[in-house]
Design a protein around this motif. Structure first.
Motif, PDB file in Angstrom:
ATOM      1  N   LYS A 169       0.829  -1.207   0.000  1.00  0.00           N
ATOM      2  CA  LYS A 169       0.000   0.000   0.000  1.00  0.00           C
ATOM      3  C   LYS A 169       0.870   1.267   0.000  1.00  0.00           C
ATOM      4  N   ILE A 170       1.892   1.310   0.875  1.00  0.00           N
ATOM      5  CA  ILE A 170       2.724   2.521   0.922  1.00  0.00           C
ATOM      6  C   ILE A 170       3.692   2.596  -0.265  1.00  0.00           C
ATOM      7  N   HIS A 171       3.873   1.474  -0.954  1.00  0.00           N
ATOM      8  CA  HIS A 171       4.657   1.473  -2.204  1.00  0.00           C
ATOM      9  C   HIS A 171       4.021   2.421  -3.226  1.00  0.00           C
ATOM     10  N   GLU A 172       2.670   2.448  -3.231  1.00  0.00           N
ATOM     11  CA  GLU A 172       1.958   3.321  -4.181  1.00  0.00           C
ATOM     12  C   GLU A 172       2.302   4.792  -3.941  1.00  0.00           C
ATOM     13  N   GLU A 173       2.552   5.131  -2.678  1.00  0.00           N
ATOM     14  CA  GLU A 173       2.881   6.504  -2.304  1.00  0.00           C
ATOM     15  C   GLU A 173       4.332   6.862  -2.673  1.00  0.00           C
ATOM     16  N   PHE A 174       5.237   5.900  -2.511  1.00  0.00           N
ATOM     17  CA  PHE A 174       6.668   6.130  -2.787  1.00  0.00           C
ATOM     18  C   PHE A 174       7.231   4.983  -3.627  1.00  0.00           C
ATOM     19  N   PRO A 175       6.812   4.869  -4.899  1.00  0.00           N
ATOM     20  CA  PRO A 175       7.222   3.711  -5.704  1.00  0.00           C
ATOM     21  C   PRO A 175       8.730   3.608  -5.960  1.00  0.00           C
ATOM     22  N   MET A 176       9.447   4.740  -5.808  1.00  0.00           N
ATOM     23  CA  MET A 176      10.878   4.727  -6.120  1.00  0.00           C
ATOM     24  C   MET A 176      11.707   3.817  -5.207  1.00  0.00           C
ATOM     25  N   TYR A 177      11.163   3.462  -4.036  1.00  0.00           N
ATOM     26  CA  TYR A 177      11.907   2.588  -3.112  1.00  0.00           C
ATOM     27  C   TYR A 177      11.608   1.099  -3.334  1.00  0.00           C
ATOM     28  N   ASN A 178      10.634   0.820  -4.201  1.00  0.00           N
ATOM     29  CA  ASN A 178      10.240  -0.552  -4.563  1.00  0.00           C
ATOM     30  C   ASN A 178       9.900  -1.430  -3.350  1.00  0.00           C
ATOM     31  N   TRP A 179       9.136  -0.859  -2.415  1.00  0.00           N
ATOM     32  CA  TRP A 179       8.742  -1.613  -1.221  1.00  0.00           C
ATOM     33  C   TRP A 179       7.852  -2.801  -1.549  1.00  0.00           C
ATOM     34  N   LYS A 180       7.196  -2.745  -2.690  1.00  0.00           N
ATOM     35  CA  LYS A 180       6.362  -3.877  -3.129  1.00  0.00           C
ATOM     36  C   LYS A 180       7.221  -5.139  -3.243  1.00  0.00           C
ATOM     37  N   GLN A 181       8.476  -4.912  -3.672  1.00  0.00           N
ATOM     38  CA  GLN A 181       9.416  -6.016  -3.855  1.00  0.00           C
ATOM     39  C   GLN A 181      10.235  -6.300  -2.587  1.00  0.00           C
ATOM     40  N   ASN A 182      10.872  -5.249  -2.039  1.00  0.00           N
ATOM     41  CA  ASN A 182      11.818  -5.486  -0.930  1.00  0.00           C
ATOM     42  C   ASN A 182      11.178  -5.432   0.455  1.00  0.00           C
ATOM     43  N   LYS A 183       9.909  -4.997   0.535  1.00  0.00           N
ATOM     44  CA  LYS A 183       9.145  -4.935   1.795  1.00  0.00           C
ATOM     45  C   LYS A 183       9.835  -4.115   2.892  1.00  0.00           C
ATOM     46  N   GLY A 184      10.742  -3.215   2.499  1.00  0.00           N
ATOM     47  CA  GLY A 184      11.398  -2.365   3.486  1.00  0.00           C
ATOM     48  C   GLY A 184      12.727  -2.901   3.987  1.00  0.00           C
ATOM     49  N   TYR A 185      13.135  -4.069   3.491  1.00  0.00           N
ATOM     50  CA  TYR A 185      14.439  -4.621   3.886  1.00  0.00           C
ATOM     51  C   TYR A 185      15.563  -3.839   3.201  1.00  0.00           C
ATOM     52  N   PRO A 186      16.766  -3.846   3.789  1.00  0.00           N
ATOM     53  CA  PRO A 186      17.864  -3.031   3.253  1.00  0.00           C
ATOM     54  C   PRO A 186      18.570  -3.661   2.051  1.00  0.00           C
ATOM     55  N   THR A 187      17.841  -3.810   0.959  1.00  0.00           N
ATOM     56  CA  THR A 187      18.467  -4.315  -0.266  1.00  0.00           C
ATOM     57  C   THR A 187      19.346  -3.212  -0.862  1.00  0.00           C
ATOM     58  N   GLN A 188      20.211  -3.588  -1.767  1.00  0.00           N
ATOM     59  CA  GLN A 188      21.074  -2.605  -2.425  1.00  0.00           C
ATOM     60  C   GLN A 188      20.233  -1.570  -3.171  1.00  0.00           C
ATOM     61  N   GLU A 189      19.181  -2.049  -3.839  1.00  0.00           N
ATOM     62  CA  GLU A 189      18.289  -1.165  -4.591  1.00  0.00           C
ATOM     63  C   GLU A 189      17.608  -0.153  -3.658  1.00  0.00           C
ATOM     64  N   HIS A 190      17.156  -0.635  -2.503  1.00  0.00           N
ATOM     65  CA  HIS A 190      16.490   0.240  -1.526  1.00  0.00           C
ATOM     66  C   HIS A 190      17.465   1.319  -1.040  1.00  0.00           C
ATOM     67  N   ARG A 191      18.688   0.910  -0.741  1.00  0.00           N
ATOM     68  CA  ARG A 191      19.683   1.863  -0.239  1.00  0.00           C
ATOM     69  C   ARG A 191      20.086   2.873  -1.325  1.00  0.00           C
ATOM     70  N   GLU A 192      20.165   2.419  -2.551  1.00  0.00           N
ATOM     71  CA  GLU A 192      20.458   3.334  -3.663  1.00  0.00           C
ATOM     72  C   GLU A 192      19.362   4.399  -3.781  1.00  0.00           C
ATOM     73  N   ALA A 193      18.108   3.964  -3.599  1.00  0.00           N
ATOM     74  CA  ALA A 193      16.977   4.899  -3.684  1.00  0.00           C
ATOM     75  C   ALA A 193      17.029   5.918  -2.540  1.00  0.00           C
ATOM     76  N   ILE A 194      17.449   5.482  -1.351  1.00  0.00           N
ATOM     77  CA  ILE A 194      17.585   6.418  -0.218  1.00  0.00           C
ATOM     78  C   ILE A 194      18.667   7.450  -0.547  1.00  0.00           C
ATOM     79  N   ARG A 195      19.761   6.965  -1.123  1.00  0.00           N
ATOM     80  CA  ARG A 195      20.862   7.869  -1.474  1.00  0.00           C
ATOM     81  C   ARG A 195      20.411   8.901  -2.509  1.00  0.00           C
ATOM     82  N   LYS A 196      19.566   8.442  -3.417  1.00  0.00           N
ATOM     83  CA  LYS A 196      19.118   9.313  -4.519  1.00  0.00           C
ATOM     84  C   LYS A 196      17.977  10.246  -4.103  1.00  0.00           C
ATOM     85  N   TYR A 197      16.990   9.716  -3.362  1.00  0.00           N
ATOM     86  CA  TYR A 197      15.772  10.492  -3.074  1.00  0.00           C
ATOM     87  C   TYR A 197      15.652  10.947  -1.614  1.00  0.00           C
ATOM     88  N   GLY A 198      16.558  10.477  -0.749  1.00  0.00           N
ATOM     89  CA  GLY A 198      16.447  10.818   0.665  1.00  0.00           C
ATOM     90  C   GLY A 198      15.495   9.884   1.396  1.00  0.00           C
TER      91      GLY A 198
END
Length: 199
Positions: free
Chosen positions: A150-179
């Motif tokens: 549900k919250i993935h729809e609000e912030f799709p750039m972090y791909n929470w639909k896939q990683n569910k909030g776990y610290p994947t490399q993709e998730h961390r890259e998105a934090i670096r890019k978007y804050g």
């Protein structure tokens, strides 16, 4: 084969949480009291099950349970009281929502704090040993995944639909890019040391 009961009490509740190791989203706990003659051949620790199996089990658990409850605790609370205390609090809150009141509590893991005057036992890997803890692990995981979708729809750039909030490399890259967002846990190491975030 999982055991149905740990104690001799009829109203024994199992409790477990999901999302403890995530850097975004809530920690989610569930508590489940199963009936005395509950049987299910595929029920197991949610980590051992496929997403499809968990989704199939959820309505079965909800329909057949004597009582169940689920609690999400938001990152703001996790940051305030730490993840261990938040996990315990979410489990306690789930137990307090149950009707009838359980007579005995079995907890997945090795740490817990009393709820009312109900006796309890902590069981390491309890979700792979007892049905009511396994059922709680399935509900906690499916409800939390639903929340993250549900919250993935609000912030799709972090791909929470896939990683569910776990610290994947993709998730961390998105934090670096978007804050960071209001769903990130600020008390957690969101980025490795060499990628410090200015906040």
């Amino acid at each position: 084969m999982l055991s149905l009961n740990f104690s001799s009490f009829l109203l024994e509740v199992g409790t477990d949480e999901a999302g403890r190791g995530c850097i975004a989203g809530p920690v989610t706990a569930a508590a489940v009291i199963l009936p005395a003659h509950f049987e299910n051949s595929i029920l197991n620790d949610s980590k051992q099950l496929t997403e499809k199996a968990r989704e199939k089990l959820r309505p079965i658990i909800e329909e057949q349970a004597v009582s169940f409850a689920v609690t999400h605790l938001e990152p703001i609370i996790i940051d305030e009281i730490n993840i261990l205390n938040a996990s315990i609090k979410a489990m306690q809150e789930s137990i307090l929502k149950l009707n009838p009141k359980p007579e005995y509590i079995i907890v997945d893991g090795n740490r817990f704090k009393p709820v009312l005057d109900i006796p309890y036992s902590c069981i390491i890997k309890g979700d792979a040993k007892f049905m009511c803890i396994a059922a709680a692990s399935v509900l906690a995981k499916t409800y939390r995944d639903e929340y993250m979708n549900k919250i993935h729809e609000e912030f799709p750039m972090y791909n929470w639909k896939q990683n569910k909030g776990y610290p994947t490399q993709e998730h961390r890259e998105a934090i670096r890019k978007y804050g960071v967002t209001k769903y990130h846990r600020m008390s957690f190491r969101l980025l490795p040391e060499q990628l410090k975030l200015d906040i």
